[in-house]
Design an enzyme around this catalytic site. Structure first.
Site, PDB file in Angstrom:
ATOM      1  N   LYS A 233       0.728  -1.064  -0.125  1.00  0.00           N
ATOM      2  CA  LYS A 233      -0.061   0.169   0.142  1.00  0.00           C
ATOM      3  C   LYS A 233       0.855   1.486   0.077  1.00  0.00           C
ATOM      4  O   LYS A 233       0.260   2.205  -0.221  1.00  0.00           O
ATOM      5  CB  LYS A 233      -0.920  -0.073   1.224  1.00  0.00           C
TER       6      LYS A 233
HETATM    7  C1  LIG Z   1      -4.593  -4.434   1.716  1.00  0.00           C
HETATM    8  C2  LIG Z   1      -3.778  -5.712   1.873  1.00  0.00           C
HETATM    9  C3  LIG Z   1      -4.274  -6.812   0.908  1.00  0.00           C
HETATM   10  C4  LIG Z   1      -5.377  -6.723   0.031  1.00  0.00           C
HETATM   11  O1  LIG Z   1      -5.271  -5.776  -0.908  1.00  0.00           O
HETATM   12  P1  LIG Z   1      -6.500  -5.392  -1.796  1.00  0.00           P
HETATM   13  O2  LIG Z   1      -6.453  -4.393  -2.841  1.00  0.00           O
HETATM   14  O3  LIG Z   1      -7.714  -4.548  -0.613  1.00  0.00           O
HETATM   15  O4  LIG Z   1      -7.367  -6.623  -2.321  1.00  0.00           O
HETATM   16  C5  LIG Z   1      -3.342  -7.940   0.958  1.00  0.00           C
HETATM   17  N1  LIG Z   1      -2.229  -8.189   1.707  1.00  0.00           N
HETATM   18  C6  LIG Z   1      -1.908  -6.896   2.588  1.00  0.00           C
HETATM   19  C7  LIG Z   1      -0.795  -7.192   3.153  1.00  0.00           C
HETATM   20  C8  LIG Z   1      -2.564  -5.954   2.631  1.00  0.00           C
HETATM   21  O5  LIG Z   1      -2.311  -5.202   3.461  1.00  0.00           O
END
Ligand SMILES: *Cc1c(COP(=O)(O)O)cnc(C)c1O
Length: 434
Positions: free
Chosen positions: A107
């Site tokens: 993210k």
């Molecule tokens: C947010 C997150 C996900 C999921 O991603 P999405 O885009 O919401 O499907 C998977 N793994 C981790 C570590 C995350 O922080």
């Protein structure tokens, strides 16, 4: 480029509006009117380009009409300050490590690009921007860190009390300054609901310039498509079809991959892998989408009962079930299966997966069982140290905390406790941002 709403195709806005508003009226999601394919020359030369160069080509293709090249280049450089290496874990199985950023999860890419784009747009209007973000853990830390000390912005993070790991919590509650953390007595879905209500609350929006940093913001998705191209560019052998498994919660990451494919990236299939929050795998087997209350698992960043990017993903395929099913298969896995995959890969390949990456790995293995001559990539979305307790307990070993995390752990937590009632949140909000 213009952007339409998934709820109303006639509601059309500019990139600036789509990014500043985050969410379209009536919970619509913004989608680009057109996704243009990159030229063959780009694909032929991809292996010789750097990650930043690839990012710049993709960003220019998607939003080059809306942001001057110099500014866009700054944003791409600010976003890609760390590598996303492709690591071979087993023969024909690769981990795309997306956790080398400041908060050790993928993210960071979306948050950093969004902060660059918002700073660019806010410079053109003289109102402070308040970024509301609901988090099940990792979004909050990435957004808080991506916006920390960015002039003209305040961040309000809503998170479910007791449902995020200590390390995650520290990453958005210890910064202070322009970052405020609200500890909600409820679930992630409650947090998300309050944020959604706030955006559709006209009274509130007249008072405060609200915007969203959740994966519903189109600016979060754009940079997430960069690394699918970069992963492909790093593959030495591209004779076999390439499949990518995406551990998913709100389905932003997968949607970004599907956008990359629409731009011409030759990914043969995507695997949408989830934990037992299996609304999307069930949709693929039944054609019925039924949101469910979320259930806690060890891959808690994917504990989502009503995936907010699902309408966007479906819209990309004109809401045609068969078209979507041609490109995506979907499976779900229990915590027990996740833990045994972590153990197996650790013992046979000496590779440490975090629980989210492990769900992606499981999805890939399941698919490859019946598709032997394909090359698989799974996204490793977080550093295992972010989920230290469960990883250590599962693998029976010690995981060292990277320096960056150590620093967060020594800070003091500052949060405001609140109920999951929207009215409580609404009356508190104006007092936070004066
Ligand atoms: C947010 C997150 C996900 C999921 O991603 P999405 O885009 O919401 O499907 C998977 N793994 C981790 C570590 C995350 O922080």
């Amino acid at each position: 480029m213009r952007y339409y709403s998934t709820v109303d195709k006639h509601h059309i806005v500019s990139l600036q509006q789509a990014v500043l508003k985050g969410l379209a009226p009536e919970q619509g999601l913004y989608m680009p009117e057109q996704i243009k394919r990159l030229p063959k020359e780009f694909f032929d030369s991809m292996a010789t380009l750097t990650f930043q160069e690839i990012g710049m080509r993709v960003a220019t293709q998607l939003i080059g009409e809306d942001v001057p090249a110099n500014d866009l280049e700054q944003m791409v450089k600010h976003t890609i300050q760390f590598d996303a290496p492709l690591v071979e874990v087993e023969e024909n199985i690769f981990s795309l490590e997306l956790f080398h950023g400041p908060t050790l999860a993928f993210k960071d890419f979306g948050a950093r690009f969004l902060s660059g784009l918002l700073a660019y747009f806010s410079g053109r209007q003289n109102k402070e921007i308040v970024i509301l973000v609901a988090t099940s853990g990792d979004t909050g830390s990435a957004v808080a860190n991506g916006f920390y000390n960015v002039p003209g912005t305040k961040v309000v993070v809503l998170y479910p009390s007791g449902k995020v790991s200590d390390i995650q919590e520290k990453q958005f509650t210890t910064l202070g300054g322009n970052i405020k953390a609200l500890e909600v007595d409820g679930t992630f879905d409650d947090c998300q609901r309050m944020v959604k209500f706030a955006f559709s609350d006209e009274e509130l929006n007249q008072q405060i310039f609200l915007t969203s940093a959740n994966s519903i913001n189109i600016a979060r998705l754009i940079p997430q498509s960069f690394y699918y191209f970069y992963a492909f560019a790093q593959l030495k052998d591209r004779k076999n079809p390439v499949v990518v498994s995406v551990p998913s919660g709100n389905f932003g990451n997968l949607t970004a991959g599907l956008i990359a494919k629409a731009m011409g990236l030759p990914i043969h299939k995507f695997i949408a892998a989830t934990n037992i929050n299996n609304v999307v795998p069930k949709f693929f087997s039944s054609e019925v989408f039924t949101p469910q209350p979320s259930v806690s698992t060890i891959s808690n960043a994917m504990d989502v009962g009503n995936p907010s990017n699902f309408p966007r993903m479906y819209d990309l395929y004109r809401n045609d079930f068969n078209l979507l099913s041609n490109d995506v298969v979907s499976y779900y896995f229990s915590d027990e299966e996740t833990k045994s995959a972590m153990r197996e890969v650790y013992h046979t390949s000496n590779y440490v997966m975090d629980p989210h990456g492990a769900v992606g790995y499981l999805g890939l293995k399941k698919y490859l069982k019946d598709h032997k001559n394909e090359t698989g990539i799974f996204l490793e979305t977080a550093h295992p140290a972010k989920f230290k307790e469960v990883v250590e307990e599962t693998l029976n070993t010690n995981i060292a905390l990277p320096q960056r995390l150590e620093e967060f752990m020594s800070g003091a937590k500052r949060s405001i406790k609140i109920s999951s009632k929207y009215q409580d949140f609404k009356s508190l909000l104006p007092t936070l941002i004066t």
